[in-house]
Design an enzyme around this catalytic site. Structure first.
Site, PDB file in Angstrom:
ATOM      1  N   ASN A   1       0.779  -0.768  -0.217  1.00 20.69           N
ATOM      2  CA  ASN A   1       0.211   0.000   0.280  1.00 20.69           C
ATOM      3  C   ASN A   1       0.882   0.857  -0.289  1.00 20.69           C
ATOM      4  O   ASN A   1       0.950   1.762   0.586  1.00 20.69           O
ATOM      5  CB  ASN A   1      -1.045  -0.094   1.201  1.00 20.69           C
ATOM      6  CG  ASN A   1      -1.544   0.821   1.449  1.00 20.69           C
ATOM      7  OD1 ASN A   1      -1.473   2.181   0.425  1.00 20.69           O
ATOM      8  ND2 ASN A   1      -2.632   1.606   2.925  1.00 20.69           N
ATOM      9  N   TRP A   2       0.936   2.283  -1.235  1.00 18.04           N
ATOM     10  CA  TRP A   2       1.435   3.062  -1.502  1.00 18.04           C
ATOM     11  C   TRP A   2       1.339   4.122  -0.465  1.00 18.04           C
ATOM     12  O   TRP A   2       1.998   5.050  -0.146  1.00 18.04           O
ATOM     13  CB  TRP A   2       1.990   3.338  -2.529  1.00 18.04           C
ATOM     14  CG  TRP A   2       2.560   2.569  -3.705  1.00 18.04           C
ATOM     15  CD1 TRP A   2       2.956   0.812  -2.825  1.00 18.04           C
ATOM     16  CD2 TRP A   2       3.930   1.809  -5.002  1.00 18.04           C
ATOM     17  NE1 TRP A   2       4.487  -0.446  -4.097  1.00 18.04           N
ATOM     18  CE2 TRP A   2       4.301   0.268  -4.539  1.00 18.04           C
ATOM     19  CE3 TRP A   2       3.458   2.444  -6.071  1.00 18.04           C
ATOM     20  CZ2 TRP A   2       5.059   0.112  -6.276  1.00 18.04           C
ATOM     21  CZ3 TRP A   2       4.083   2.102  -7.354  1.00 18.04           C
ATOM     22  CH2 TRP A   2       4.218   0.794  -7.126  1.00 18.04           C
ATOM     23  N   LYS A   3      -0.013   4.297  -0.222  1.00 15.51           N
ATOM     24  CA  LYS A   3      -0.556   5.157   0.183  1.00 15.51           C
ATOM     25  C   LYS A   3      -0.167   6.648  -0.875  1.00 15.51           C
ATOM     26  O   LYS A   3      -0.270   6.399  -2.186  1.00 15.51           O
ATOM     27  CB  LYS A   3       0.026   5.616   1.778  1.00 15.51           C
ATOM     28  CG  LYS A   3      -0.025   4.252   2.239  1.00 15.51           C
ATOM     29  CD  LYS A   3      -0.288   4.651   3.925  1.00 15.51           C
ATOM     30  CE  LYS A   3      -0.048   3.041   4.609  1.00 15.51           C
ATOM     31  NZ  LYS A   3      -0.194   3.181   6.413  1.00 15.51           N
TER      32      LYS A   3
ATOM     33  N   HIS B   1      -9.168   0.874   4.722  1.00 10.08           N
ATOM     34  CA  HIS B   1      -8.459   0.635   5.031  1.00 10.08           C
ATOM     35  C   HIS B   1      -8.647   2.144   6.653  1.00 10.08           C
ATOM     36  O   HIS B   1      -9.507   3.376   6.524  1.00 10.08           O
ATOM     37  CB  HIS B   1      -7.169   2.031   4.129  1.00 10.08           C
ATOM     38  CG  HIS B   1      -5.598   1.545   4.953  1.00 10.08           C
ATOM     39  ND1 HIS B   1      -5.408   2.236   5.842  1.00 10.08           N
ATOM     40  CD2 HIS B   1      -4.919   1.008   5.376  1.00 10.08           C
ATOM     41  CE1 HIS B   1      -4.128   2.529   6.409  1.00 10.08           C
ATOM     42  NE2 HIS B   1      -4.346   1.213   5.316  1.00 10.08           N
TER      43      HIS B   1
ATOM     44  N   GLU C   1      -6.919   4.460   7.765  1.00 11.13           N
ATOM     45  CA  GLU C   1      -6.498   6.001   7.295  1.00 11.13           C
ATOM     46  C   GLU C   1      -8.098   6.203   6.568  1.00 11.13           C
ATOM     47  O   GLU C   1      -8.774   7.938   6.762  1.00 11.13           O
ATOM     48  CB  GLU C   1      -5.506   5.972   6.543  1.00 11.13           C
ATOM     49  CG  GLU C   1      -4.315   5.905   6.929  1.00 11.13           C
ATOM     50  CD  GLU C   1      -3.230   5.574   7.004  1.00 11.13           C
ATOM     51  OE1 GLU C   1      -2.814   5.292   5.055  1.00 11.13           O
ATOM     52  OE2 GLU C   1      -2.622   4.909   8.042  1.00 11.13           O
TER      53      GLU C   1
ATOM     54  N   GLU D   1      -5.099  -5.098  10.258  1.00  8.53           N
ATOM     55  CA  GLU D   1      -4.447  -4.364  10.207  1.00  8.53           C
ATOM     56  C   GLU D   1      -4.819  -3.240  11.951  1.00  8.53           C
ATOM     57  O   GLU D   1      -5.494  -2.884  11.799  1.00  8.53           O
ATOM     58  CB  GLU D   1      -4.485  -2.855   9.659  1.00  8.53           C
ATOM     59  CG  GLU D   1      -4.466  -4.028   8.062  1.00  8.53           C
ATOM     60  CD  GLU D   1      -3.201  -2.843   6.768  1.00  8.53           C
ATOM     61  OE1 GLU D   1      -2.677  -3.302   7.077  1.00  8.53           O
ATOM     62  OE2 GLU D   1      -4.632  -1.949   6.514  1.00  8.53           O
TER      63      GLU D   1
ATOM     64  N   GLY E   1       2.570   2.370  10.987  1.00  8.83           N
ATOM     65  CA  GLY E   1       2.839   3.528  10.663  1.00  8.83           C
ATOM     66  C   GLY E   1       3.904   3.267  11.649  1.00  8.83           C
ATOM     67  O   GLY E   1       4.802   4.820  12.329  1.00  8.83           O
TER      68      GLY E   1
ATOM     69  N   SER F   1       2.937  -1.923  10.404  1.00  9.95           N
ATOM     70  CA  SER F   1       4.730  -2.117  10.732  1.00  9.95           C
ATOM     71  C   SER F   1       4.857  -3.579   9.808  1.00  9.95           C
ATOM     72  O   SER F   1       6.585  -4.377  10.834  1.00  9.95           O
ATOM     73  CB  SER F   1       4.875  -1.350  11.945  1.00  9.95           C
ATOM     74  OG  SER F   1       4.610  -0.794  12.456  1.00  9.95           O
TER      75      SER F   1
ATOM     76  N   GLY G   1       2.620  -0.819   4.538  1.00 14.25           N
ATOM     77  CA  GLY G   1       2.564   0.020   3.788  1.00 14.25           C
ATOM     78  C   GLY G   1       4.449   1.266   3.753  1.00 14.25           C
ATOM     79  O   GLY G   1       4.662   0.790   2.576  1.00 14.25           O
ATOM     80  N   GLY G   2       4.803   1.333   4.842  1.00 12.11           N
ATOM     81  CA  GLY G   2       6.268   1.973   4.176  1.00 12.11           C
ATOM     82  C   GLY G   2       7.078   1.423   4.243  1.00 12.11           C
ATOM     83  O   GLY G   2       7.904   1.646   2.929  1.00 12.11           O
TER      84      GLY G   2
HETATM   85  P1  PGA Z   1       3.026   0.126   7.333  1.00 16.37           P
HETATM   86  O1  PGA Z   1       1.409   0.232   7.116  1.00 16.37           O
HETATM   87  O2  PGA Z   1       3.658  -1.176   7.453  1.00 16.37           O
HETATM   88  O3  PGA Z   1       3.611   1.532   7.738  1.00 16.37           O
HETATM   89  O4  PGA Z   1       2.572   0.707   9.492  1.00 16.37           O
HETATM   90  C1  PGA Z   1       0.446  -0.908   6.685  1.00 16.37           C
HETATM   91  C2  PGA Z   1      -0.506  -0.427   6.139  1.00 16.37           C
HETATM   92  O5  PGA Z   1      -1.983   1.181   6.291  1.00 16.37           O
HETATM   93  O6  PGA Z   1      -1.421  -1.137   5.062  1.00 16.37           O
END
Ligand code: PGA
Length: 250
Positions: A9-11, A94, A96, A166, A172, A211, A232-233
């Protein structure tokens, strides 16, 4: 046997230039990886990524979609448009989106339904906050989030779908759930799906997210009900993401 799946997930990150480099790097690094790999770039870059992935086994996904099909919905992108641009997967709900853009369980269920109707594979994201975990409400919160989709879509809700667990406190933050904590929730999700449809539950890929990195992925993916990750990251770094994809294939 469920095929391992890792989604990146590149956000809201990247530029034409950085995304071109990322796609080229992943193409090369992942050419012999057996896990199903999905990348979810920002919507404006879907076409560029699709072009870069032409020959590869990496699938394309989007980060969200509209619950509406077409018409006067300024700024929205429909499921059929995503399909038109080569998407096979789409993240739905998600944390967010739920927290920052006020997506309700009902809206998430409507988006999930729109994705399925257009032939996309929805990746339903669920997770509890730290307060909810500390109050002992984790399984109730997750159960309600999964149940909201079952209520709208019925017994076949999770046929050709994916669920990603998640924990909000792990996204994050560098604070990963332990493999045991994640496994407990994954087992509960699979049991809830099995109550309605045993075959769908057995085939359902359940991803852990929050994470995930190259150092912790193997221990998480070794758990019986963890079939891969939503990253994500670490998905923005070719070496790190590749190591996670390799960890998923055991
Ligand atoms: P993260 O994000 O790996 O940076 O914790 C995961 C996500 O939000 O899908």
């Amino acid at each position: 046997m469920r095929r391992p799946l890792v989604a990146g997930n590149w956000k809201m990150n990247g530029s034409r230039e950085s995304i071109q480099a990322l796609v080229a790097g992943l193409e090369q690094a992942l050419s012999d990886v057996e896990a199903q790999v999905v990348v979810c770039p920002p919507a404006v870059y879907l076409d560029q990524v699709a072009a870069g992935l032409k020959s590869s086994r990496i699938a394309l996904g989007a980060q969200t979609l509209s619950e509406y099909d077409a018409g006067a919905y300024t700024g929205e992108v429909s499921a059929s448009m995503l399909g038109d641009f080569g998407c096979r997967y789409v993240l739905v709900g998600h944390s967010e989106r739920r927290a920052l853009f006020s997506e309700s369980d009902a809206q998430v269920a409507a988006k999930f339904a729109a994705a399925k109707a257009a032939g996309l594979v929805p990746v339903l994201c669920v997770g509890e906050s730290l307060d909810e975990r500390e109050a002992g409400q984790t399984l109730a919160v997750i159960g309600a989030q999964v149940g909201a989709v079952q209520e709208v879509l019925g017994v076949d809700a999770f046929v050709n779908a994916v669920i990603a667990y998640e924990p909000v406190w792990a996204i994050g933050t560098g604070m990963t759930a332990t493999p045991e904590q994640a496994q407990q929730v994954h087992a509960a999700i699979r049991a809830q799906v099995a109550e309605k449809n045993t075959a769908a539950a057995e085939q359902l890929p359940l991803l852990y997210g929050g994470s995930v990195n190259a150092a912790n992925a193997s221990a998480l993916f070794a758990m019986a009900d963890i079939d891969g990750g939503l990253v994500g990251g670490a998905s923005l770094k070719v070496d790190e993401f590749t190591a996670i994809c390799r960890a998923a294939q055991g």
